[in-house]
Design an enzyme around this catalytic site. Structure first.
Site, mmCIF file in Angstrom:
data_model
loop_
_atom_site.group_PDB
_atom_site.id
_atom_site.type_symbol
_atom_site.label_atom_id
_atom_site.label_comp_id
_atom_site.label_asym_id
_atom_site.label_seq_id
_atom_site.Cartn_x
_atom_site.Cartn_y
_atom_site.Cartn_z
ATOM 1 N N PRO A 82 9.664 -7.299 7.323
ATOM 2 C CG PRO A 82 10.927 -9.078 8.477
ATOM 3 C CD PRO A 82 10.478 -7.137 8.464
ATOM 4 C CB CYS A 83 6.908 -7.836 2.904
ATOM 5 S SG CYS A 83 8.180 -8.238 1.470
ATOM 6 C CD GLN A 84 9.626 -12.878 4.943
ATOM 7 O OE1 GLN A 84 9.523 -12.046 5.513
ATOM 8 N NE2 GLN A 84 10.680 -13.647 5.160
ATOM 9 C CG ASN A 121 5.209 -4.804 2.980
ATOM 10 O OD1 ASN A 121 5.668 -5.905 2.456
ATOM 11 N ND2 ASN A 121 6.289 -4.671 4.231
#
Length: 282
Positions: A82-84, A121
């Site tokens: 996850p790259c938030q 990413n």
């Protein structure tokens, strides 16, 4: 690739399986995809009918539990943690706990010891926190015995009709030489028109056949294994919005509107009309 020589692959943070689908097309055997989003895994299973879609939180799941569930050796591990926390659209907080989820990715790699790893990413990961996150990833993978190359790739350079950028990390054994392939479309990109001008302006019922023959080589490629149209539903705008959009030329934006209309949306991109003669924006 001969089926008896297929490399086995595990997809972590798999989502609907887009990354591993590309590997499948290249001849890899996708053993399983792991994610904690049930709906995404349902799509993963549709894309990979002979693979396992495993609902699991990688932040807390043990590698031994994963091994017991798939019960196979793994040659390649891929994933997009996850790259938030990294994204330029977020707060870009280097202390965001989501930035550390790649540690779960590393933990599984350490357990399975695959021949190669691929991690993707958002490009901002490379410069985030003055490059400390990037350097930590390179250090950690190096400690696990891999030499790592990373590069920001542009999807449209490789035949995708979208200018989408992603940083790709590739880890291979230290005695193996890896070089990123050069895209075949750097000078001749697939445009929005070449991708979509075989679709009608009006909505279609799911499962209807294509109304016309393909108009480009890209459309022919995308129709392989599919002769029906799904998810082609137009947005139902008000007549006022339709009239406003009609004022924006191909490739134009809110600046092409009369002054009194330029500020009628809080987000200016709402009035952007992507150029039909270029790839879509990211």
């Amino acid at each position: 690739m001969n089926k008896t020589n297929q490399y086995s692959l595990l997809d972590l943070f798999s989502g609907c399986g887009g990354l591993s689908y590309g590997f499948q097309q290249a001849g890899f055997e996708v053993i399983a995809g792991i994610d904690n989003w049930k709906d995404a895994l349902a799509t993963f299973q549709k894309n990979h009918p002979t693979s396992q879609g495993i609902l699991m939180d990688l932040a807390v799941a043990s590698s031994s539990k994963i091994s017991q569930q798939i019960n196979k050796s793994i040659d390649v591990i891929v994933g997009g943690p996850p790259c938030q926390g990294f994204s330029i659209s977020g707060k870009r907080n280097p202390d965001d706990p989501r930035n550390l989820l790649y540690k779960s990715f590393l933990r599984v790699i350490d357990y399975f010891q695959p021949k190669a790893i691929v991690m993707e990413n958002v490009p901002n990961m490379v410069s985030m926190a003055q490059g400390r996150i990037r350097e930590q990833i390179l250090t950690d993978l190096g400690r696990l015995g891999y030499q790592v190359q990373y590069k920001i790739l542009l999807a449209s350079d490789y035949g995708v009709p979208q200018n989408r950028r992603r940083v790709i990390f590739v880890g291979v054994p230290k005695n193996y030489e890896f070089n990123f392939p050069i895209g075949d479309f750097t000078e001749n990109k697939i445009t929005c028109s070449q991708a979509m001008n075989d679709l009608p302006e009006e909505s279609m019922t799911d499962g209807e056949p294509y109304p016309i023959n393909p108009l480009s080589s890209y459309q022919k490629l995308m129709r392989i294994g599919s002769d029906q149209v799904y998810n082609h539903q137009i947005t139902k705008h008000s007549q006022k919005t339709i009239n406003t959009i009609a004022m924006v030329p191909d490739g134009g934006n809110y600046k092409d509107l009369p002054k009194h209309l330029q500020g009628t949306r809080k987000v200016n991109i709402a009035w952007t009309r992507y150029s039909s003669q270029k790839p879509s924006a990211a």
